[in-house]
Design an enzyme around this catalytic site. Structure first.
Site, PDB file in Angstrom:
ATOM      1  N   GLY A 204      90.482  -0.963 -19.591  1.00 13.86           N
ATOM      2  CA  GLY A 204      90.815   0.146 -18.828  1.00 13.86           C
ATOM      3  C   GLY A 204      89.718   1.278 -18.797  1.00 13.86           C
ATOM      4  N   GLU A 205      89.807   2.208 -18.009  1.00 14.44           N
ATOM      5  CA  GLU A 205      88.969   3.376 -17.637  1.00 14.44           C
ATOM      6  C   GLU A 205      89.460   4.466 -17.819  1.00 14.44           C
ATOM      7  OE1 GLU A 205      86.222   1.808 -14.881  1.00 14.44           O
ATOM      8  OE2 GLU A 205      84.883   3.564 -15.240  1.00 14.44           O
ATOM      9  N   GLY A 206      88.845   5.309 -18.354  1.00 15.96           N
ATOM     10  CA  GLY A 206      89.469   6.912 -18.446  1.00 15.96           C
ATOM     11  C   GLY A 206      88.216   7.730 -17.924  1.00 15.96           C
ATOM     12  N   GLY A 207      88.485   8.985 -17.959  1.00 15.33           N
ATOM     13  CA  GLY A 207      87.354  10.026 -17.722  1.00 15.33           C
ATOM     14  C   GLY A 207      86.170   9.921 -18.447  1.00 15.33           C
ATOM     15  N   PHE A 208      86.114   9.365 -19.541  1.00 17.44           N
ATOM     16  CA  PHE A 208      84.867   9.428 -20.273  1.00 17.44           C
ATOM     17  C   PHE A 208      84.208   7.985 -20.058  1.00 17.44           C
ATOM     18  CE2 PHE A 208      82.920   7.843 -24.194  1.00 17.44           C
ATOM     19  CZ  PHE A 208      81.971   8.678 -24.443  1.00 17.44           C
ATOM     20  N   GLY A 209      84.862   6.979 -19.860  1.00 14.82           N
ATOM     21  CA  GLY A 209      84.113   5.682 -19.582  1.00 14.82           C
ATOM     22  C   GLY A 209      85.168   4.665 -19.543  1.00 14.82           C
ATOM     23  N   VAL A 211      86.651   1.009 -21.462  1.00 19.76           N
ATOM     24  CA  VAL A 211      87.057   0.666 -22.896  1.00 19.76           C
ATOM     25  C   VAL A 211      87.039  -0.993 -22.797  1.00 19.76           C
ATOM     26  CG1 VAL A 211      88.676   1.025 -24.668  1.00 19.76           C
ATOM     27  CG2 VAL A 211      88.226   2.896 -22.961  1.00 19.76           C
ATOM     28  N   LYS A 225      84.436   1.890 -26.713  1.00 21.39           N
ATOM     29  CA  LYS A 225      84.676   2.917 -25.448  1.00 21.39           C
ATOM     30  C   LYS A 225      83.159   3.105 -25.071  1.00 21.39           C
ATOM     31  CE  LYS A 225      87.665   6.950 -24.659  1.00 21.39           C
ATOM     32  NZ  LYS A 225      88.508   7.879 -25.206  1.00 21.39           N
ATOM     33  N   ASP A 326      95.470  16.801 -24.703  1.00 20.92           N
ATOM     34  CA  ASP A 326      95.757  15.748 -23.709  1.00 20.92           C
ATOM     35  C   ASP A 326      96.794  14.695 -24.081  1.00 20.92           C
ATOM     36  OD1 ASP A 326      94.995  14.887 -21.114  1.00 20.92           O
ATOM     37  OD2 ASP A 326      93.509  13.731 -21.500  1.00 20.92           O
TER      38      ASP A 326
HETATM   39  N1  LIG Z   1      92.004   1.534 -29.034  1.00 22.69           N
HETATM   40  C1  LIG Z   1      92.225   1.082 -27.805  1.00 22.69           C
HETATM   41  N2  LIG Z   1      92.876  -0.233 -28.045  1.00 22.69           N
HETATM   42  C2  LIG Z   1      93.612  -0.877 -26.867  1.00 22.69           C
HETATM   43  N3  LIG Z   1      93.248  -0.380 -25.474  1.00 22.69           N
HETATM   44  C3  LIG Z   1      92.718   0.794 -25.400  1.00 22.69           C
HETATM   45  C4  LIG Z   1      92.423   1.703 -26.369  1.00 22.69           C
HETATM   46  N4  LIG Z   1      91.841   2.640 -26.038  1.00 22.69           N
HETATM   47  C5  LIG Z   1      91.827   2.756 -24.703  1.00 22.69           C
HETATM   48  N5  LIG Z   1      92.355   1.609 -24.224  1.00 22.69           N
HETATM   49  C6  LIG Z   1      92.813   1.365 -23.015  1.00 22.69           C
HETATM   50  O1  LIG Z   1      91.749   1.700 -22.142  1.00 22.69           O
HETATM   51  C7  LIG Z   1      92.592   2.641 -21.067  1.00 22.69           C
HETATM   52  C8  LIG Z   1      91.231   3.853 -20.835  1.00 22.69           C
HETATM   53  O2  LIG Z   1      91.547   4.607 -21.957  1.00 22.69           O
HETATM   54  P1  LIG Z   1      90.811   6.030 -22.065  1.00 22.69           P
HETATM   55  O3  LIG Z   1      91.236   6.460 -23.173  1.00 22.69           O
HETATM   56  O4  LIG Z   1      89.304   5.980 -21.774  1.00 22.69           O
HETATM   57  O5  LIG Z   1      91.284   6.749 -20.871  1.00 22.69           O
HETATM   58  P2  LIG Z   1      92.567   7.450 -20.217  1.00 22.69           P
HETATM   59  O6  LIG Z   1      93.303   8.227 -21.534  1.00 22.69           O
HETATM   60  O7  LIG Z   1      93.419   6.397 -19.699  1.00 22.69           O
HETATM   61  O8  LIG Z   1      92.487   8.269 -19.053  1.00 22.69           O
HETATM   62  P3  LIG Z   1      91.640   9.667 -19.156  1.00 22.69           P
HETATM   63  O9  LIG Z   1      90.491   9.641 -20.208  1.00 22.69           O
HETATM   64  O10 LIG Z   1      91.113   9.824 -17.919  1.00 22.69           O
HETATM   65  O11 LIG Z   1      92.627  10.814 -19.612  1.00 22.69           O
HETATM   66  C9  LIG Z   1      93.586   3.026 -21.453  1.00 22.69           C
HETATM   67  O12 LIG Z   1      94.599   3.342 -20.639  1.00 22.69           O
HETATM   68  C10 LIG Z   1      94.219   1.760 -22.399  1.00 22.69           C
HETATM   69  O13 LIG Z   1      94.420   0.958 -21.456  1.00 22.69           O
END
Ligand SMILES: Nc1ncnc2c1ncn2[C@@H]1O[C@H](COP(=O)(O)OP(=O)(O)OP(=O)(O)O)[C@@H](O)[C@H]1O
Length: 487
Positions: A204-209, A211, A225, A326
């Protein structure tokens, strides 16, 4: 929508409304706002309004990729302009959001909507009713379409009668950090483990980058990440902050309901965090039915208890008070046995260190819909801001609805407001997720909803602390067990 920063100028809510909100208990504020026909409610603090509750300006609106920046002054972006100009696709969604909900949202997409329709997981063999509901949820959601950031140019923090630490306890990487974690990998090893950051391993992908899932040479499965490549100079400090926050905080934490840090790398242009891999997706995905099986009521209760325990640990038992800032369903990861782990510490901060200090004053960060209105108004952050987000999350867990559902009718868009109205009318079962095909004892339901509304009280002094919330949830779970045995 993720709010990284909101300046005082973007939250100039008129004083009449502000004072009304401050002095009314949660119930009265919501009910009376609605009774006098106000569209504006405490959830909508991100929009500056005039005395008639009309948005007065949403200053510079700048879109860069998936990011929206809400900035000040010169390039004012008027609400009325949104209405009259011929809009682009993204502006159109934004216009609808503002026009209909007084909420500065960016909802970009037909393309992503199409993806949602076509996504194979929606075609999987699932009951028709589930399919409809799931699709409805995606159509209604803002999170599933896009997560955007809102920030302002100003860094001013309003004066506070209480002492502000000379340098806010923002984290910086300390030399000892190179020793933390049990996994030590070079960039080359990380590149190999992720098959050169192969899209097929992307979780997946979040604000930081982004994963990625990776298997280390010893067979250990981890999540990697990787900070997104920085193109704009002004983004560097924010992303570096988020990285160092996450590393420093995760390094100090060991709790079964918090995602464990295993290692990190900060070399050249690469910043990478290695954490334990949590295999069963996010809570939001489960509520959306993306994993096939729908979470039953007991599983939902246990997830809520796990999150309450994680937050209690952060607030009370970690080396320093840690405020997550958050808490939301996409930051709750589930194990195979449906136990919850709270992740994403990019916005977390240490709380007041001085015993005389009740709060810290800081810029507003978090995700729209989950943001504590008192923090948004005063810039005063306390652990009770997490309690507020938890209240919103609890309603989400029970109802399956996101905190803000833009495509629903006007009365249903702010889920907490909709749920509270139903609760006041005695229609408790209407709040429950329609995908849950269990009959839940009315008393149990009443208690858990009442707890959720207490957590989401507009004023922090009306909210219980996280420990108390965990204890109450535990009692509710016992009562639920008894009700099942009686039935
Ligand atoms: N430790 C982990 N194990 C399995 N999947 C993960 C893990 N960390 C993150 N992910 C997956 O990666 C995605 C992105 O995670 P991330 O924490 O970077 O962003 P987010 O919380 O979804 O978005 P934002 O950072 O914008 O709030 C998650 O929605 C999840 O599906």
């Amino acid at each position: 929508m993720r709010i990284t920063e909101v300046s005082p100028s973007t939250t100039t809510v008129n004083s009449l409304h502000r004072s009304q909100l401050c002095h009314l208990p949660w119930s009265t504020s919501v009910v009376s706002w609605r009774r006098i026909g106000e569209e504006y409610c405490y959830q909508d603090f991100t929009v500056p309004v005039d005395v008639n509750c009309k948005p007065i300006s949403v200053d510079l609106l700048r879109k860069a990729g998936r990011k929206i920046l809400l900035q000040s002054s010169a390039n004012a972006f008027k609400f009325d302009q949104l209405r009259s100009n011929s809009p682009s696709e993204n502006e159109l969604d934004l216009k609808n959001s503002l026009a209909s909900d007084n909420f500065p949202l960016a909802v970009p997409g037909i393309f992503l909507l199409c993806c949602a329709f076509m996504c194979p997981c929606f075609r999987a063999k699932r009951r028709e009713a589930v399919e409809h509901s799931v699709l409805d949820r995606h159509l209604n959601s803002m999170d599933s379409i896009s997560s955007v950031e809102v920030s302002s140019a100003s860094e001013k923090i309003p004066a506070t009668p209480l002492k502000i630490p000379p340098s806010p306890s923002r984290f910086s990487l300390s030399p000892q950090l190179t020793r933390i974690g049990s996994v030590h990998l070079s960039i080359n090893q990380i590149t190999k483990a992720t098959r050169n950051f192969s899209p097929s391993l992307k979780l997946g992908e979040g604000g930081f980058g982004a994963v990625y899932k990776a298997v280390l040479p010893d067979g250990q499965v981890v999540a990697i990440k990787r900070a997104k490549k920085i193109f704009e100079q002004e983004e560097i400090p924010a992303l570096r902050d988020e990285f160092s926050n996450e590393v420093e905080l995760l390094a100090k934490i060991e709790h079964r309901n918090l995602v464990r840090l295993l290692g990190y790398t900060d070399k050249g242009n690469e910043r990478i965090i290695i954490t334990e891999y949590v295999p069963n997706g996010t809570l939001r995905e489960h509520l959306d039915g993306q994993h096939g099986k729908i979470l039953d009521f007991n599983q939902r209760l246990e997830i809520a208890i796990d999150v309450a325990h994680a937050l209690t640990y952060l607030h009370l038992y970690a080396e320093k008070t840690i405020i997550h800032r958050d808490v939301k369903s996409s930051n709750i990861l589930l194990t195979e046995s449906y136990r919850a782990k709270v992740s994403d510490f990019g916005f977390a901060r240490t709380g007041p260190t001085d015993t005389e200090q009740t709060h810290i004053s800081t810029k507003v960060k978090g995700t729209a819909g989950y943001l504590d209105p008192e923090y948004l108004r005063t810039y005063q952050l306390t652990p009770k801001s997490d309690v507020f987000s938890f209240g919103i999350l609890l309603i989400e867990i029970l109802s399956g609805r996101r905190p803000v559902e833009l495509r629903r009718g006007i009365d249903e868009r702010i889920t907490v407001r909709w749920a509270f109205k139903k609760y006041n009318e005695g229609n408790l079962r209407d709040i429950l997720d329609p995908l849950l095909d269990e009959v839940i004892d009315e008393q149990v339901l009443g208690k858990i909803l009442s707890l959720a509304f207490q957590c989401a009280a507009p004023t922090r002094s009306d909210r219980p602390d996280m420990k108390e919330v965990g204890e109450q949830l535990w009692e509710i779970r016992k009562e639920f067990g008894k009700s099942l045995r009686k039935a």
